[in-house]
Motif scaffolding. Sequence first.
Motif, PDB file in Angstrom:
ATOM      1  N   GLU A 188       0.823  -1.211   0.000  1.00  0.00           N
ATOM      2  CA  GLU A 188       0.000   0.000   0.000  1.00  0.00           C
ATOM      3  C   GLU A 188       0.856   1.261   0.000  1.00  0.00           C
ATOM      4  O   GLU A 188       0.396   2.324  -0.426  1.00  0.00           O
ATOM      5  CB  GLU A 188      -0.943  -0.010   1.202  1.00  0.00           C
ATOM      6  CG  GLU A 188      -1.998  -1.107   1.140  1.00  0.00           C
ATOM      7  CD  GLU A 188      -2.926  -1.086   2.344  1.00  0.00           C
ATOM      8  OE1 GLU A 188      -3.767  -0.169   2.412  1.00  0.00           O
ATOM      9  OE2 GLU A 188      -2.792  -1.972   3.213  1.00  0.00           O
ATOM     10  N   ASP A 189       2.110   1.127   0.460  1.00  0.00           N
ATOM     11  CA  ASP A 189       3.015   2.277   0.464  1.00  0.00           C
ATOM     12  C   ASP A 189       3.423   2.666  -0.955  1.00  0.00           C
ATOM     13  O   ASP A 189       3.927   3.774  -1.172  1.00  0.00           O
ATOM     14  CB  ASP A 189       4.276   1.960   1.279  1.00  0.00           C
ATOM     15  CG  ASP A 189       3.970   1.708   2.747  1.00  0.00           C
ATOM     16  OD1 ASP A 189       2.924   2.196   3.223  1.00  0.00           O
ATOM     17  OD2 ASP A 189       4.763   1.014   3.409  1.00  0.00           O
ATOM     18  N   GLN A 197     -12.137   6.226  -1.432  1.00  0.00           N
ATOM     19  CA  GLN A 197     -12.358   5.496  -2.685  1.00  0.00           C
ATOM     20  C   GLN A 197     -12.701   4.035  -2.392  1.00  0.00           C
ATOM     21  O   GLN A 197     -12.019   3.366  -1.625  1.00  0.00           O
ATOM     22  CB  GLN A 197     -11.102   5.561  -3.557  1.00  0.00           C
ATOM     23  CG  GLN A 197     -10.813   6.936  -4.135  1.00  0.00           C
ATOM     24  CD  GLN A 197     -11.668   7.223  -5.366  1.00  0.00           C
ATOM     25  OE1 GLN A 197     -12.257   6.328  -5.953  1.00  0.00           O
ATOM     26  NE2 GLN A 197     -11.742   8.486  -5.742  1.00  0.00           N
ATOM     27  N   ARG A 198     -13.773   3.530  -3.031  1.00  0.00           N
ATOM     28  CA  ARG A 198     -14.164   2.135  -2.827  1.00  0.00           C
ATOM     29  C   ARG A 198     -13.134   1.164  -3.391  1.00  0.00           C
ATOM     30  O   ARG A 198     -13.038   0.014  -2.956  1.00  0.00           O
ATOM     31  CB  ARG A 198     -15.515   1.877  -3.502  1.00  0.00           C
ATOM     32  CG  ARG A 198     -16.691   2.596  -2.829  1.00  0.00           C
ATOM     33  CD  ARG A 198     -17.987   2.225  -3.512  1.00  0.00           C
ATOM     34  NE  ARG A 198     -19.126   2.875  -2.876  1.00  0.00           N
ATOM     35  CZ  ARG A 198     -20.390   2.731  -3.273  1.00  0.00           C
ATOM     36  NH1 ARG A 198     -20.651   1.960  -4.334  1.00  0.00           N
ATOM     37  NH2 ARG A 198     -21.365   3.339  -2.647  1.00  0.00           N
ATOM     38  N   VAL A 199     -12.367   1.646  -4.358  1.00  0.00           N
ATOM     39  CA  VAL A 199     -11.385   0.772  -4.993  1.00  0.00           C
ATOM     40  C   VAL A 199     -10.301   0.331  -4.014  1.00  0.00           C
ATOM     41  O   VAL A 199      -9.598  -0.650  -4.259  1.00  0.00           O
ATOM     42  CB  VAL A 199     -10.747   1.489  -6.204  1.00  0.00           C
ATOM     43  CG1 VAL A 199      -9.771   2.579  -5.744  1.00  0.00           C
ATOM     44  CG2 VAL A 199     -10.026   0.508  -7.130  1.00  0.00           C
ATOM     45  N   ALA A 200     -10.189   1.028  -2.878  1.00  0.00           N
ATOM     46  CA  ALA A 200      -9.167   0.677  -1.893  1.00  0.00           C
ATOM     47  C   ALA A 200      -9.328  -0.768  -1.419  1.00  0.00           C
ATOM     48  O   ALA A 200      -8.345  -1.485  -1.227  1.00  0.00           O
ATOM     49  CB  ALA A 200      -9.230   1.632  -0.707  1.00  0.00           C
ATOM     50  N   GLY A 201     -10.561  -1.208  -1.235  1.00  0.00           N
ATOM     51  CA  GLY A 201     -10.811  -2.583  -0.805  1.00  0.00           C
ATOM     52  C   GLY A 201     -10.333  -3.584  -1.829  1.00  0.00           C
ATOM     53  O   GLY A 201      -9.730  -4.613  -1.488  1.00  0.00           O
ATOM     54  N   ALA A 202     -10.585  -3.303  -3.105  1.00  0.00           N
ATOM     55  CA  ALA A 202     -10.146  -4.206  -4.180  1.00  0.00           C
ATOM     56  C   ALA A 202      -8.628  -4.264  -4.237  1.00  0.00           C
ATOM     57  O   ALA A 202      -8.040  -5.337  -4.461  1.00  0.00           O
ATOM     58  CB  ALA A 202     -10.711  -3.731  -5.517  1.00  0.00           C
ATOM     59  N   ILE A 203      -7.969  -3.126  -4.026  1.00  0.00           N
ATOM     60  CA  ILE A 203      -6.509  -3.097  -4.046  1.00  0.00           C
ATOM     61  C   ILE A 203      -5.934  -3.930  -2.903  1.00  0.00           C
ATOM     62  O   ILE A 203      -4.975  -4.684  -3.088  1.00  0.00           O
ATOM     63  CB  ILE A 203      -6.002  -1.641  -3.961  1.00  0.00           C
ATOM     64  CG1 ILE A 203      -6.330  -0.901  -5.267  1.00  0.00           C
ATOM     65  CG2 ILE A 203      -4.508  -1.601  -3.673  1.00  0.00           C
ATOM     66  CD1 ILE A 203      -6.002   0.568  -5.234  1.00  0.00           C
ATOM     67  N   VAL A 204      -6.539  -3.823  -1.720  1.00  0.00           N
ATOM     68  CA  VAL A 204      -6.051  -4.582  -0.563  1.00  0.00           C
ATOM     69  C   VAL A 204      -6.186  -6.085  -0.803  1.00  0.00           C
ATOM     70  O   VAL A 204      -5.239  -6.855  -0.597  1.00  0.00           O
ATOM     71  CB  VAL A 204      -6.809  -4.173   0.713  1.00  0.00           C
ATOM     72  CG1 VAL A 204      -6.481  -5.123   1.859  1.00  0.00           C
ATOM     73  CG2 VAL A 204      -6.457  -2.747   1.112  1.00  0.00           C
ATOM     74  N   VAL A 205      -7.355  -6.524  -1.275  1.00  0.00           N
ATOM     75  CA  VAL A 205      -7.595  -7.956  -1.483  1.00  0.00           C
ATOM     76  C   VAL A 205      -6.682  -8.509  -2.573  1.00  0.00           C
ATOM     77  O   VAL A 205      -6.023  -9.534  -2.381  1.00  0.00           O
ATOM     78  CB  VAL A 205      -9.073  -8.213  -1.842  1.00  0.00           C
ATOM     79  CG1 VAL A 205      -9.275  -9.667  -2.259  1.00  0.00           C
ATOM     80  CG2 VAL A 205      -9.967  -7.884  -0.663  1.00  0.00           C
ATOM     81  N   GLY A 210      -2.492 -11.641  -4.199  1.00  0.00           N
ATOM     82  CA  GLY A 210      -1.623 -11.681  -5.369  1.00  0.00           C
ATOM     83  C   GLY A 210      -0.158 -11.774  -5.009  1.00  0.00           C
ATOM     84  O   GLY A 210       0.579 -12.611  -5.553  1.00  0.00           O
ATOM     85  N   TYR A 211       0.286 -10.949  -4.089  1.00  0.00           N
ATOM     86  CA  TYR A 211       1.698 -10.972  -3.695  1.00  0.00           C
ATOM     87  C   TYR A 211       2.062 -12.301  -3.029  1.00  0.00           C
ATOM     88  O   TYR A 211       3.143 -12.857  -3.265  1.00  0.00           O
ATOM     89  CB  TYR A 211       2.010  -9.818  -2.747  1.00  0.00           C
ATOM     90  CG  TYR A 211       2.518  -8.585  -3.448  1.00  0.00           C
ATOM     91  CD1 TYR A 211       3.811  -8.521  -3.942  1.00  0.00           C
ATOM     92  CD2 TYR A 211       1.697  -7.473  -3.618  1.00  0.00           C
ATOM     93  CE1 TYR A 211       4.290  -7.395  -4.584  1.00  0.00           C
ATOM     94  CE2 TYR A 211       2.155  -6.328  -4.270  1.00  0.00           C
ATOM     95  CZ  TYR A 211       3.458  -6.302  -4.744  1.00  0.00           C
ATOM     96  OH  TYR A 211       3.918  -5.176  -5.400  1.00  0.00           O
ATOM     97  N   ILE A 212       1.171 -12.826  -2.193  1.00  0.00           N
ATOM     98  CA  ILE A 212       1.468 -14.095  -1.521  1.00  0.00           C
ATOM     99  C   ILE A 212       1.551 -15.226  -2.541  1.00  0.00           C
ATOM    100  O   ILE A 212       2.469 -16.055  -2.499  1.00  0.00           O
ATOM    101  CB  ILE A 212       0.399 -14.400  -0.451  1.00  0.00           C
ATOM    102  CG1 ILE A 212       0.532 -13.399   0.714  1.00  0.00           C
ATOM    103  CG2 ILE A 212       0.537 -15.834   0.058  1.00  0.00           C
ATOM    104  CD1 ILE A 212      -0.539 -13.550   1.778  1.00  0.00           C
ATOM    105  N   ALA A 213       0.604 -15.259  -3.492  1.00  0.00           N
ATOM    106  CA  ALA A 213       0.619 -16.313  -4.515  1.00  0.00           C
ATOM    107  C   ALA A 213       1.873 -16.233  -5.379  1.00  0.00           C
ATOM    108  O   ALA A 213       2.518 -17.252  -5.662  1.00  0.00           O
ATOM    109  CB  ALA A 213      -0.632 -16.206  -5.386  1.00  0.00           C
ATOM    110  N   LYS A 214       2.232 -15.024  -5.796  1.00  0.00           N
ATOM    111  CA  LYS A 214       3.436 -14.874  -6.614  1.00  0.00           C
ATOM    112  C   LYS A 214       4.672 -15.257  -5.804  1.00  0.00           C
ATOM    113  O   LYS A 214       5.610 -15.875  -6.337  1.00  0.00           O
ATOM    114  CB  LYS A 214       3.556 -13.449  -7.126  1.00  0.00           C
ATOM    115  CG  LYS A 214       4.729 -13.271  -8.084  1.00  0.00           C
ATOM    116  CD  LYS A 214       4.749 -11.916  -8.763  1.00  0.00           C
ATOM    117  CE  LYS A 214       5.918 -11.820  -9.731  1.00  0.00           C
ATOM    118  NZ  LYS A 214       5.965 -10.513 -10.428  1.00  0.00           N
ATOM    119  N   GLY A 215       4.683 -14.913  -4.531  1.00  0.00           N
ATOM    120  CA  GLY A 215       5.814 -15.274  -3.680  1.00  0.00           C
ATOM    121  C   GLY A 215       5.984 -16.776  -3.566  1.00  0.00           C
ATOM    122  O   GLY A 215       7.100 -17.296  -3.639  1.00  0.00           O
TER     123      GLY A 215
END
Length: 280
Positions: A188-189, A197-205, A210-215
Amino acid sequence: MNPARSAREGAESVENAAEDVAENPTFEAIARGGFVMSGLVHVLIGVITLRMALGGSSEDADQSGALRTLAAAPGGNILLWIGGLAMAALVIWHLVETWFGAKGKQDAKDRAAHIIKTLGKAAVYAALAVTALRFAAGGGSDSGQQTTELTAGMMGSAAGRVLIVVVALVVIGIGCFHVYKGASRSFEDDLRIPPGQRVAGAIVVTGILGYIAKGIALLGVGLMFGWAALGADPEKASGLDGALKAMAQLPAGTVVLAVIGVGLMLYGVYAVLRSRYAPM
């Protein structure tokens, strides 16, 4: 004119020109398109991985497989040209940011960390841009096969095997960093989202999953490289596709593969959202 002064003024001129290009709205818009292309590639890799989990797929679950799928789609070749050039612009932006971002750091450690991180991102986007443009031009290659061949060439010497182990450790470290970045929500940084913005929730999820799966996928790639070096078997080091196929053979591997596939698709969505909210 003093030669030293002339060289200094020439360097300042080049620096100002680079800053003007990086801050140009048109160039910025094109560079943001690089995030979109990266997101599309990750979505396609995720789809191929999910197909692999659900019963098999003829495509490789890596960049080559994703770009080959895109090239075969109607209008895909044009999209590859556009996406490849957009990612090339993103590479240029990261190179410029490497210099100016480092100048703004007072601490030497922070400066070194910024340079390594930003150059690393530039290298990743450069590799993807070159591959996309190669497919757009009618070429293309199997990245897994190339990795295996390169590894085989390095297996002939002790120094080569040590280097493969080093690469394995670096990839494992990057994978762990991705998992940490997703779990800690530190991604998020990297964004500037307007409050409310409602899009904040989509970005968090999408960012967390996504990062965990790619990791996890990168951890698999790193472990396969290490296994290849220790067993002197270059066939083990076949990149992301080989790592995912190896995961499929584990207990509950189908479930793991399906989760990673969905996660990579979500990472792709995050990358698209990043194109809108990443500061540039």
